[in-house]
Design a protein around this motif. Structure first.
Motif, PDB file in Angstrom:
ATOM      1  N   ASN A 104      32.348  -8.826  -9.165  1.00  0.00           N
ATOM      2  CA  ASN A 104      32.699  -9.265  -7.647  1.00  0.00           C
ATOM      3  C   ASN A 104      33.494  -7.559  -6.921  1.00  0.00           C
ATOM      4  OD1 ASN A 104      31.722 -12.053  -7.657  1.00  0.00           O
ATOM      5  ND2 ASN A 104      33.901 -12.189  -9.068  1.00  0.00           N
ATOM      6  N   SER A 105      33.955  -6.174  -7.936  1.00  0.00           N
ATOM      7  CA  SER A 105      34.326  -5.145  -7.567  1.00  0.00           C
ATOM      8  C   SER A 105      33.401  -4.791  -7.023  1.00  0.00           C
ATOM      9  CB  SER A 105      35.110  -4.548  -8.156  1.00  0.00           C
ATOM     10  OG  SER A 105      36.316  -5.787  -8.622  1.00  0.00           O
ATOM     11  N   PHE A 106      32.022  -4.417  -7.186  1.00  0.00           N
ATOM     12  CA  PHE A 106      30.487  -3.869  -6.707  1.00  0.00           C
ATOM     13  C   PHE A 106      30.013  -3.668  -6.031  1.00  0.00           C
ATOM     14  CE2 PHE A 106      26.350  -2.608  -7.196  1.00  0.00           C
ATOM     15  CZ  PHE A 106      27.077  -1.191  -7.693  1.00  0.00           C
ATOM     16  N   TYR A 107      29.965  -2.051  -5.132  1.00  0.00           N
ATOM     17  CA  TYR A 107      29.411  -2.262  -3.982  1.00  0.00           C
ATOM     18  C   TYR A 107      28.770  -0.766  -4.192  1.00  0.00           C
ATOM     19  CZ  TYR A 107      32.510   2.197  -2.781  1.00  0.00           C
ATOM     20  OH  TYR A 107      32.556   3.184  -2.393  1.00  0.00           O
ATOM     21  N   ALA A 108      27.386  -0.995  -2.814  1.00  0.00           N
ATOM     22  CA  ALA A 108      26.440   0.182  -2.771  1.00  0.00           C
ATOM     23  C   ALA A 108      25.942   0.650  -1.400  1.00  0.00           C
ATOM     24  CB  ALA A 108      25.369   0.228  -3.959  1.00  0.00           C
ATOM     25  N   MET A 122      23.345  -5.577   3.373  1.00  0.00           N
ATOM     26  CA  MET A 122      21.796  -5.650   4.616  1.00  0.00           C
ATOM     27  C   MET A 122      20.974  -6.706   3.675  1.00  0.00           C
ATOM     28  SD  MET A 122      19.208  -2.242   5.266  1.00  0.00           S
ATOM     29  CE  MET A 122      20.575  -1.625   6.346  1.00  0.00           C
ATOM     30  N   ASN A 123      20.089  -7.658   3.983  1.00  0.00           N
ATOM     31  CA  ASN A 123      18.794  -8.575   3.309  1.00  0.00           C
ATOM     32  C   ASN A 123      17.956  -7.462   2.978  1.00  0.00           C
ATOM     33  OD1 ASN A 123      16.289  -9.004   3.272  1.00  0.00           O
ATOM     34  ND2 ASN A 123      17.797 -11.047   4.660  1.00  0.00           N
ATOM     35  N   PRO A 124      18.346  -7.564   1.754  1.00  0.00           N
ATOM     36  CA  PRO A 124      16.655  -6.355   0.644  1.00  0.00           C
ATOM     37  C   PRO A 124      15.616  -6.920   1.182  1.00  0.00           C
ATOM     38  CG  PRO A 124      17.966  -8.413  -0.600  1.00  0.00           C
ATOM     39  CD  PRO A 124      17.946  -8.636   0.745  1.00  0.00           C
ATOM     40  N   LYS A 125      14.807  -7.495   1.675  1.00  0.00           N
ATOM     41  CA  LYS A 125      13.424  -7.593   2.586  1.00  0.00           C
ATOM     42  C   LYS A 125      13.654  -6.695   3.613  1.00  0.00           C
ATOM     43  CE  LYS A 125      10.440 -10.217   5.766  1.00  0.00           C
ATOM     44  NZ  LYS A 125       9.912 -11.194   6.171  1.00  0.00           N
ATOM     45  N   GLY A 133      29.935   8.496  -5.742  1.00  0.00           N
ATOM     46  CA  GLY A 133      28.850   8.903  -4.603  1.00  0.00           C
ATOM     47  C   GLY A 133      27.744  10.292  -4.981  1.00  0.00           C
ATOM     48  N   SER A 134      26.672  10.684  -3.153  1.00  0.00           N
ATOM     49  CA  SER A 134      26.128  11.556  -3.395  1.00  0.00           C
ATOM     50  C   SER A 134      25.291  11.852  -2.350  1.00  0.00           C
ATOM     51  CB  SER A 134      24.507  11.368  -4.507  1.00  0.00           C
ATOM     52  OG  SER A 134      23.319  12.257  -4.658  1.00  0.00           O
ATOM     53  N   SER A 135      24.979  13.166  -2.379  1.00  0.00           N
ATOM     54  CA  SER A 135      24.163  13.465  -1.185  1.00  0.00           C
ATOM     55  C   SER A 135      23.074  14.724  -0.389  1.00  0.00           C
ATOM     56  CB  SER A 135      25.321  13.976   0.749  1.00  0.00           C
ATOM     57  OG  SER A 135      25.822  14.907  -0.192  1.00  0.00           O
ATOM     58  N   TRP A 136      22.408  14.570   0.295  1.00  0.00           N
ATOM     59  CA  TRP A 136      21.030  15.646  -0.219  1.00  0.00           C
ATOM     60  C   TRP A 136      20.317  15.217   1.524  1.00  0.00           C
ATOM     61  CZ3 TRP A 136      15.636  13.586   0.468  1.00  0.00           C
ATOM     62  CH2 TRP A 136      14.691  14.745   0.115  1.00  0.00           C
ATOM     63  N   ALA A 149      24.578   8.560  -0.325  1.00  0.00           N
ATOM     64  CA  ALA A 149      24.152   7.169  -1.137  1.00  0.00           C
ATOM     65  C   ALA A 149      25.595   7.263  -1.666  1.00  0.00           C
ATOM     66  CB  ALA A 149      23.570   7.384  -2.107  1.00  0.00           C
ATOM     67  N   SER A 150      26.512   5.963  -2.334  1.00  0.00           N
ATOM     68  CA  SER A 150      27.717   5.981  -3.404  1.00  0.00           C
ATOM     69  C   SER A 150      27.660   4.666  -3.984  1.00  0.00           C
ATOM     70  CB  SER A 150      28.868   6.190  -1.950  1.00  0.00           C
ATOM     71  OG  SER A 150      29.114   5.146  -0.962  1.00  0.00           O
ATOM     72  N   SER A 151      27.987   4.695  -4.390  1.00  0.00           N
ATOM     73  CA  SER A 151      28.300   2.828  -5.228  1.00  0.00           C
ATOM     74  C   SER A 151      29.695   3.018  -6.143  1.00  0.00           C
ATOM     75  CB  SER A 151      27.524   2.595  -6.413  1.00  0.00           C
ATOM     76  OG  SER A 151      27.012   3.669  -7.460  1.00  0.00           O
ATOM     77  N   GLY A 152      29.853   2.150  -6.405  1.00  0.00           N
ATOM     78  CA  GLY A 152      31.474   1.738  -7.510  1.00  0.00           C
ATOM     79  C   GLY A 152      32.170   0.785  -7.488  1.00  0.00           C
TER      80      GLY A 152
END
Length: 463
Positions: free
Chosen positions: A331-335, A1-4, A133-136, A315-318
């Motif tokens: 290059n393997s990172f995502y969020a 997604m565009n940071p803006k 991963g985290s959820s709230w 939210a998840s990242s890894g």
């Protein structure tokens, strides 16, 4: 997604959550003590303005007998009902801790190869991942906070229950201790009376030989002796059973109980009741009933919240890679970040029934709270009048015993020196005297147990 756009999305989400949180303040209803309970009218014919009360006195100052103090101390240390109450507190404390954690986000980490059901002949590479991963759940309508408050009230209720158990325990030990000494005193009087009856039988035999009385009078004197002696086994049984009762209260096997004597017992503190409204602050079972009501009302708030949408943010990242050597490369990172708003529409009536049950429970506990107040007022009123009644009988009973003793002496003298008297007169006087002496002990016991009952009824014994 565009940071803006991500920044705009984030700001809108925060604004939306803030708006919903403001609305949630209106959903959860704060507790207000029922106003149809009028504490100032709880004590019958007893209007006071002095706020001093024996309920605030520690049990060690209320009961001056050192042997009784030792028994109460052992009871508090070993009583099984108190041990159960402590276990309930631990359970409620764990529940409260769990309810607080529900407000926090969850966090989990996965590190593993991703197995795919694809034939090896197709040449699809193996995938490896290392993901956090985290959820709230945003507490928009106060559901989680109400549940947390309900859990806290359950904890406070369990603590009030423990205090109520201790109050009853102290009362039971003291009451049975006084009862035990009353049986001792009755046994002592009965055994002294039996000794006199045995002497009297011998006297009657001598009088018969002198033709002063008949054989019927001798037989009556012997029957009178046995009518006293036959009560001794019952008294000894009552003593033994009361000792066993106290042993159970102490958390011990049945055994003998060390004790003083009834005539040495005095209530040092002045028996002040305070004002009726202090029952809410001093009496643990009333506190427990109110906390139970408050807990039920918080669960009504929880049930209401189920009708409104819930917002879950995840939210998840890894790292994900087809080769384990490239797994930690940039290059393997995502969020990812996502928000889900879930509005219940059709739930088979579960939410409606949940609310109906919660409201019914709150109605039940409201009635129970009111009953606890009325019961407290009744017990205080009964104890006050019982103490007053016993005090009034004390002087009258002494007069009765004094005149009955004179009656016994006079009838015996007449029997020895006058033909106008018969043994029936002596028998009636002696039986009346023994009954009055035993009743005198009962009067003293009533006064002591009424003071204990008043102490417990006002909420004393847990300090």
């Amino acid at each position: 997604m565009n940071p803006k756009y991500s920044k705009v999305f984030y700001m809108l989400m925060v604004l939306g959550i803030a708006t919903l949180l403001l609305d949630s303040c209106k959903l959860a209803k704060p507790y207000k003590r029922p106003d149809h309970i009028a504490p100032d009218q709880l004590f019958r014919d007893h209007r006071v303005s002095d706020s001093n009360t024996i309920a605030t006195i520690s049990w060690s100052n209320m009961f001056q007998d050192s042997l009784l103090q030792s028994l109460i101390r052992k009871g508090i240390e070993n009583n099984t009902d108190l041990a159960i109450a402590v276990a309930r507190i631990k359970k409620a404390a764990a529940g409260f801790k769990q309810s607080k954690q529900a407000l926090q986000p969850t966090l989990n980490v996965t590190a593993s190869p991703v197995f795919q059901n694809i034939p090896p002949s197709l040449g699809v590479p193996q995938t490896y991942e290392l993901v956090a991963g985290s959820s709230w759940e945003a507490d928009i309508w106060g559901k989680l906070n109400s549940a947390k408050r309900a859990a806290l009230l359950t904890l406070l209720q369990s603590e009030a229950y423990k205090r109520a158990v201790q109050t009853q325990l102290v009362s039971d030990i003291a009451t049975n201790y006084y009862l035990l000494m009353a049986y001792d005193a009755q046994l002592e009087i009965t055994e002294k009376t039996l000794a006199l009856r045995k002497e009297e039988v011998e006297t009657m035999k001598v009088l018969k030989e002198s033709d002063v009385v008949t054989g019927a009078s001798v037989a009556q004197s012997i029957a009178n002796r046995y009518s006293v002696e036959i009560t001794i086994p019952d008294l000894k049984q009552q003593i033994r059973e009361t000792e066993n009762t106290i042993s159970l209260l102490l958390g011990n096997p049945p055994d003998s109980i060390p004790r003083s004597s009834l005539k040495k017992q005095v209530m040092t503190p002045e028996l002040k009741t305070g004002v009726p409204s202090q029952l809410l602050a001093n009496r643990p079972d009333v506190q427990e009933a109110e906390l139970q009501l408050r807990n039920a009302l918080e669960l009504v708030n929880v049930a209401h919240a189920y009708f409104y949408p819930s917002l879950n943010i995840t939210a998840s990242s890894g790292f994900v890679s087809t080769g384990i050597s490239q797994l930690l490369s940039p290059n393997s990172f995502y969020a990812t970040l996502s928000g889900i708003l879930l509005q219940p529409i059709f739930d088979q009536g579960i939410n409606r029934q949940r609310l109906s049950i919660a409201i019914a429970n709150s109605d039940e506990y409201l009635a129970a709270f009111r009953k606890s107040m009325l019961t407290a007022g009744q017990e205080v009123s009964n104890a006050l009048y019982s103490y007053k009644s016993a005090s009034e009988k004390e002087a009258l009973r002494l007069q009765q015993i004094a005149y009955l003793q004179k009656s016994v002496d006079f009838t015996k003298e007449l029997l020895n020196y006058s033909s106008k008297a018969n043994y029936t007169d002596v028998l009636t006087s002696e039986q009346s005297l023994l009954a009055a002496q035993l009743n005198s002990i009962a009067d003293q016991l009533q006064q002591l147990t009424a003071a204990v009952s008043l102490y417990r009824s006002l909420g004393g014994g847990w300090k």
